[in-house]
Design an enzyme around this catalytic site. Structure first.
Site, PDB file in Angstrom:
ATOM      1  N   HIS A 105       0.824  -1.218   0.000  1.00  0.00           N
ATOM      2  CA  HIS A 105       0.000   0.000   0.000  1.00  0.00           C
ATOM      3  C   HIS A 105       0.860   1.271   0.000  1.00  0.00           C
ATOM      4  CE1 HIS A 105      -3.767   2.154   0.660  1.00  0.00           C
ATOM      5  NE2 HIS A 105      -3.076   2.938   1.472  1.00  0.00           N
ATOM      6  N   VAL A 147       1.205  -2.424   5.439  1.00  0.00           N
ATOM      7  CA  VAL A 147       2.188  -2.317   4.348  1.00  0.00           C
ATOM      8  C   VAL A 147       1.818  -3.189   3.158  1.00  0.00           C
ATOM      9  CG1 VAL A 147       4.170  -1.731   5.810  1.00  0.00           C
ATOM     10  CG2 VAL A 147       3.694  -4.134   5.271  1.00  0.00           C
ATOM     11  N   GLU A 148       0.712  -3.938   3.268  1.00  0.00           N
ATOM     12  CA  GLU A 148       0.315  -4.769   2.133  1.00  0.00           C
ATOM     13  C   GLU A 148      -0.977  -4.214   1.524  1.00  0.00           C
ATOM     14  OE1 GLU A 148       0.769  -8.912   3.355  1.00  0.00           O
ATOM     15  OE2 GLU A 148       2.929  -8.686   3.229  1.00  0.00           O
ATOM     16  N   MET A 149      -2.148  -4.725   1.921  1.00  0.00           N
ATOM     17  CA  MET A 149      -3.383  -4.275   1.276  1.00  0.00           C
ATOM     18  C   MET A 149      -4.153  -3.252   2.113  1.00  0.00           C
ATOM     19  SD  MET A 149      -4.204  -8.080  -0.156  1.00  0.00           S
ATOM     20  CE  MET A 149      -5.291  -7.883  -1.562  1.00  0.00           C
TER      21      MET A 149
END
Ligand code: HEC
Ligand code: HEC
Length: 355
Positions: A105, A147-149
């Site tokens: 993200h 930090v991902e979705m």
């Protein structure tokens, strides 16, 4: 005549004894060598199954796999609507993203390398530190990780419920449930799809089954992999993924490869002896998934093999040993899953907008 044959027999016995001393208990021909090696290999490893029928004792249905496939490619599971599972585990590139550590993200860099999802169903637990028991539990992580979705279960459910195509697909996948569109079932469907991401029929698996599918260097590599002790940690169907070991049993690799800040399994168990302990990486398809290690700092598989020799075994492998083992690892690439890109159902006016 009798005398001569006696002498011959004695000479033969002598040369046999010398041979045996030089190569203890090894048969003399390459064919016989391969047979013994195949028996050893079958005792330590197993072929990747062509299909997986159940998870946790429950049958996987075609409707769940179909839904899971859509969710796998679904960028609207992310807050930004641009990141899907496939972004970081691209099924076209060995089930990984081939960058040192994943980009999520807002273009943020995560702390670890993306492991392949291919054959992940065969691992004892998920993540480099094994913190998720199975694929269902695992699937809830990336959707929420900032930090991902960077999404929330409530927002995911609102998104999926706003799209009639998904309401139908969840109803088909989880029949008889009052509210089938929920975060838990999203995870179950993703898991069902991931069980189809297996890579059977590698050259190594054909060798296990009896074929002459490995060349002399690859056979030597397999032999070294076993004799040097790699297979003590990398065994089973996934050639690893079964247990946890310190990264640096004998000698810790440098801070670039093993950054001090990531203590691995220690974060899961809070036990001092688990500092810098990681799951022995599964090595299926490893030739396709550079860069290597949880830090993603090593691009060359040869270098990764050499580091394992010194860090895990206290053994400096020479160049020809590294080459042979690396060539053997190349035989672990199996038939890659053929996944047709799904057509995803369109958003509606009530679908939450990307942020
Ligand atoms: C931004 C990149 C990114 C996205 C998006 C992402 N992952 Fe991952 N995935 C990773 C990283 C990095 C790890 C390793 C993290 C760790 O070990 O702490 C991982 C680990 C995994 C694993 C464990 C594999 C193993 O061998 O332990 C599975 C399975 C997985 N992800 C599935 C998914 C699914 C399903 C989705 C979508 C819901 C997804 N991932 C979305 C980066 C990503
Ligand atoms: C004591 C257990 C142990 C032994 C012995 C061992 N390994 Fe490993 N291996 C591991 C662990 C743990 C990891 C994960 C390291 C990390 O955190 O990145 C790993 C990672 C790897 C990787 C990186 C895979 C990837 O996807 O990033 C390769 C390649 C590898 N090992 C090959 C070997 C070879 C070849 C040998 C023998 C020379 C060997 N290993 C011996 C435990 C072991």
């Amino acid at each position: 005549m009798r005398h001569r044959s006696h002498a011959l027999a004695a000479a033969l016995a002598l040369s046999c004894a010398t041979l045996q001393a030089a190569t203890p208990a090894k048969p003399a021909t390459p064919e016989a060598d391969a047979t013994v090696l195949r028996e050893t290999a079958n005792a330590l490893f197993a072929p990747v199954p062509a299909t997986i029928e159940t998870v946790r004792g429950q049958a996987i249905t075609a409707a769940q796999v179909e839904l899971g496939k859509s969710l796998w490619f679904e960028p609207r599971l992310s807050r930004s609507h641009v990141i899907s599972c496939n972004t970081c585990h691209n099924v076209a590139t060995g089930g990984a993203d081939n960058v040192p550590t994943s980009i999520g993200h807002g273009w943020q860099k995560g702390p670890r390398n993306s492991p392949t999802v291919l054959n992940a169903v065969l691992n004892v637990a998920q993540f480099w530190d094994g913190r998720a028991a199975d694929l269902k539990e695992q699937a809830k992580g990336p959707v929420q990780a900032s930090v991902e979705m960077n999404n929330t279960p409530a927002r995911v459910e609102a998104t999926l419920r706003s799209i009639p195509g998904y309401v139908d697909a969840f109803t088909r996948a989880f029949p008889g449930e009052r509210e089938p569109v929920n975060f838990e079932n999203m995870a179950r469907a993703l898991e069902a799809f991931e069980t189809t991401l297996v890579t059977p029929d590698s050259r190594f698996d054909r060798f296990l089954a009896g074929a002459d599918s490995l060349d002399a260097t690859e056979l030597r590599g397999l032999s070294l992999f076993v004799d040097k002790g790699c297979s003590a940690c990398h065994s089973g169907a996934n050639i690893g993924g079964q247990a946890y070991y310190p990264f640096g049993v004998v000698e810790r690799p440098g801070a670039q490869v093993l950054p001090a800040g990531d203590k691995g399994r220690f974060a899961v168990t809070q036990t001092a002896s688990d500092e810098y302990v990681f799951r022995a990486a599964p090595l299926r398809n490893v030739a396709l998934t550079a860069p290597y290690f949880h830090s993603g700092q090593v691009w060359d598989l040869r270098q990764a093999v050499a580091i394992m020799g010194s860090s895990q075994l206290g053994h400096e492998l020479d160049a020809s040993e590294v080459e042979a083992i690396t060539r053997f690892l190349g035989t672990l690439s199996g038939r890659q899953p053929q996944v047709a890109n799904p057509v995803l159902p369109a958003s509606t006016s009530s679908t939450p907008r990307p942020e």
